[in-house]
Write an enzyme that holds these catalytic residues in place. Structure first.
Site, PDB file in Angstrom:
ATOM      1  N   THR A  76      44.835  38.142  20.327  1.00  0.00           N
ATOM      2  CA  THR A  76      44.633  37.451  21.624  1.00  0.00           C
ATOM      3  C   THR A  76      44.415  35.914  21.367  1.00  0.00           C
ATOM      4  O   THR A  76      44.046  35.757  20.320  1.00  0.00           O
ATOM      5  CB  THR A  76      43.380  37.799  22.483  1.00  0.00           C
ATOM      6  OG1 THR A  76      43.482  39.230  22.464  1.00  0.00           O
ATOM      7  CG2 THR A  76      42.893  37.231  23.618  1.00  0.00           C
ATOM      8  N   GLY A  82      38.132  39.931  21.670  1.00  0.00           N
ATOM      9  CA  GLY A  82      37.253  40.882  20.866  1.00  0.00           C
ATOM     10  C   GLY A  82      37.527  42.223  21.702  1.00  0.00           C
ATOM     11  O   GLY A  82      38.330  42.560  22.251  1.00  0.00           O
ATOM     12  N   GLY A 124      37.996  44.330  24.363  1.00  0.00           N
ATOM     13  CA  GLY A 124      38.025  44.353  25.861  1.00  0.00           C
ATOM     14  C   GLY A 124      37.067  45.233  26.778  1.00  0.00           C
ATOM     15  O   GLY A 124      36.497  44.737  27.499  1.00  0.00           O
ATOM     16  N   GLY A 149      43.056  45.570  28.258  1.00  0.00           N
ATOM     17  CA  GLY A 149      41.807  45.129  27.893  1.00  0.00           C
ATOM     18  C   GLY A 149      41.318  44.395  29.036  1.00  0.00           C
ATOM     19  O   GLY A 149      41.379  44.254  30.164  1.00  0.00           O
ATOM     20  N   ASP A 150      40.335  43.247  28.702  1.00  0.00           N
ATOM     21  CA  ASP A 150      39.789  42.341  29.510  1.00  0.00           C
ATOM     22  C   ASP A 150      40.592  41.142  29.629  1.00  0.00           C
ATOM     23  O   ASP A 150      40.650  40.415  30.784  1.00  0.00           O
ATOM     24  CB  ASP A 150      38.430  41.839  28.569  1.00  0.00           C
ATOM     25  CG  ASP A 150      38.890  41.254  27.266  1.00  0.00           C
ATOM     26  OD1 ASP A 150      39.661  41.616  26.545  1.00  0.00           O
ATOM     27  OD2 ASP A 150      38.313  39.958  26.855  1.00  0.00           O
TER      28      ASP A 150
HETATM   29  N1  ASP Z   1      40.221  41.164  24.041  1.00  0.00           N
HETATM   30  C1  ASP Z   1      41.500  41.672  23.541  1.00  0.00           C
HETATM   31  C2  ASP Z   1      41.669  43.131  24.237  1.00  0.00           C
HETATM   32  O1  ASP Z   1      40.754  44.053  24.284  1.00  0.00           O
HETATM   33  C3  ASP Z   1      41.715  41.947  22.180  1.00  0.00           C
HETATM   34  C4  ASP Z   1      41.312  40.727  21.315  1.00  0.00           C
HETATM   35  O2  ASP Z   1      40.785  39.876  21.791  1.00  0.00           O
HETATM   36  O3  ASP Z   1      41.626  40.722  20.276  1.00  0.00           O
HETATM   37  O4  ASP Z   1      42.951  43.509  24.567  1.00  0.00           O
END
Ligand code: ASP
Length: 352
Positions: free
Chosen positions: A213, A265, A267, A243-244
């Site tokens: 991300t 992170g 999500g 994800g988030d």
């Molecule tokens: N937040 C992202 C997700 O969960 C992943 C990431 O930040 O690496 O899709």
């Protein structure tokens, strides 16, 4: 065993135990790296080492007194364009071998747009912006998002994996399971191959690298805030998993009276607490960006209990004064800042 069967045999819990990968600082031209935040504007901040290059892209706009909205779109497009990177079409695929992308964008007037489960489009962030500006909706997903993108003139790219993703996927298929390694950039010898350029992440040779991300928030010369977030999500995720990052309030939130926040992170755990929106609300109560990010991380830590050590989550924020701050659950997260006078990485404090 077919991929589908392997998928069914794999533990979902294992798949959710993914961890963040700090990008390869080694591949960059010695960035300044400290733990001081900045105040003032224009300013742009973004997650991980890839943020350094992305911030340069944003600065093409901010440095000419352009809008924060244009800046955050231009900035993360740099990362989406990088070959063999974790964000965009070069990223790791889902368990069925397809790259699916999520993105969101929000301006200073609560306008927002997002796309999710989008395939074969190079710049999901720009499609998210079109959703915001050209439709009555906030979010488009899957084939509908793709049809909209094509109708808007975005080319449909071939459905092929990047060379790195092909290798990682082949490795992953051998076991079809995750072996989470927190901040694997600290694992000796695992840095991005130089030919992948400054935006490339580190990745374990066995393909265990598995997310990514970029989130970016900016304040322009007018004092307006905007944010963007774009991701391939978790590598080898269940097909259809979001994800988030495409969820307004979770991976991204902007309230021009208060501040702008984005997350990275795991999500699922950011969604659970409406993470970015929560951080904005903590800032509204008078907390500094770092304190507000810390409050959200502490909440996730409480919810996860003993399992908190298996995941990483982090937030970065700018408040209305142009103060920046961040906080992470685990050590090893960093973010990139750029202003008229400063261009650097900041090592982020963590709970664990
Ligand atoms: N937040 C992202 C997700 O969960 C992943 C990431 O930040 O690496 O899709």
């Amino acid at each position: 065993m077919s991929n589908r069967r392997k998928f069914l045999h794999s533990s979902l819990l294992g798949s959710l135990g993914l961890l963040l990968t700090k990008k390869a600082g080694a591949a960059m031209s010695s960035p300044v790296f400290d733990n001081e935040t900045v105040t003032g504007h224009p300013v742009v901040i973004s997650t991980w080492d890839t943020g350094l290059e992305a911030n340069k892209g944003a600065w093409e706009v901010l440095g000419k007194n352009g809008s924060a909205l244009d800046a955050v779109e231009a900035g993360v497009r740099v990362t989406e364009s990088s070959i063999n990177c974790c964000v965009g079409l070069g990223a790791n695929p889902d368990r069925d071998g397809f790259v699916t992308l999520d993105a969101s964008i929000m301006d200073h007037q609560f306008n927002c747009g997002s796309v999710a489960f989008l395939e074969r489009i190079k710049h999901p962030i720009s499609v998210a912006r079109r959703v915001m500006e050209k439709t009555p909706h906030v979010m488009l997903v899957g084939s509908g998002a793709q049809e909209f993108a094509v109708a808007e003139g975005f080319p449909l790219e071939p459905q092929v994996l990047s060379d790195d993703a092909k290798k990682s996927y082949a490795e992953w298929l051998k076991k079809s399971e995750y072996k989470p390694v927190i901040n694997i950039e600290n694992t000796p010898g695992h840095t991005a191959p130089a030919e992948h350029g400054p935006s490339a992440p580190s990745r374990l040779p066995n393909g265990d690298w598995n997310h990514d991300t970029i989130g970016m928030v900016a304040m322009d010369a007018m004092g307006n805030l905007s944010g963007s977030c774009t991701t391939s999500g978790m590598g080898f995720k269940m097909r259809g998993r979001l994800g988030d990052s495409p969820i307004i309030g979770a991976g991204l939130y902007v309230d021009n009276e208060v501040g702008a926040v984005t997350a990275t992170g795991q999500g699922e755990d950011v969604i659970r607490i409406c993470g970015s929106h929560s951080v904005v609300e903590y800032m509204r109560q008078g907390m500094s960006p770092e304190q507000a990010c810390r409050m959200a991380v502490e909440k996730i830590n409480r919810i996860k209990g003993a399992k908190a050590k298996e995941i990483q989550v982090a937030f970065i924020a700018i408040n209305k004064k142009g103060e920046t701050g961040a906080f992470a659950l685990q050590k090893g997260f960093s973010y990139a800042i750029k202003t008229n006078t400063v261009e650097k990485m900041v090592e982020v404090k963590s709970l664990i």
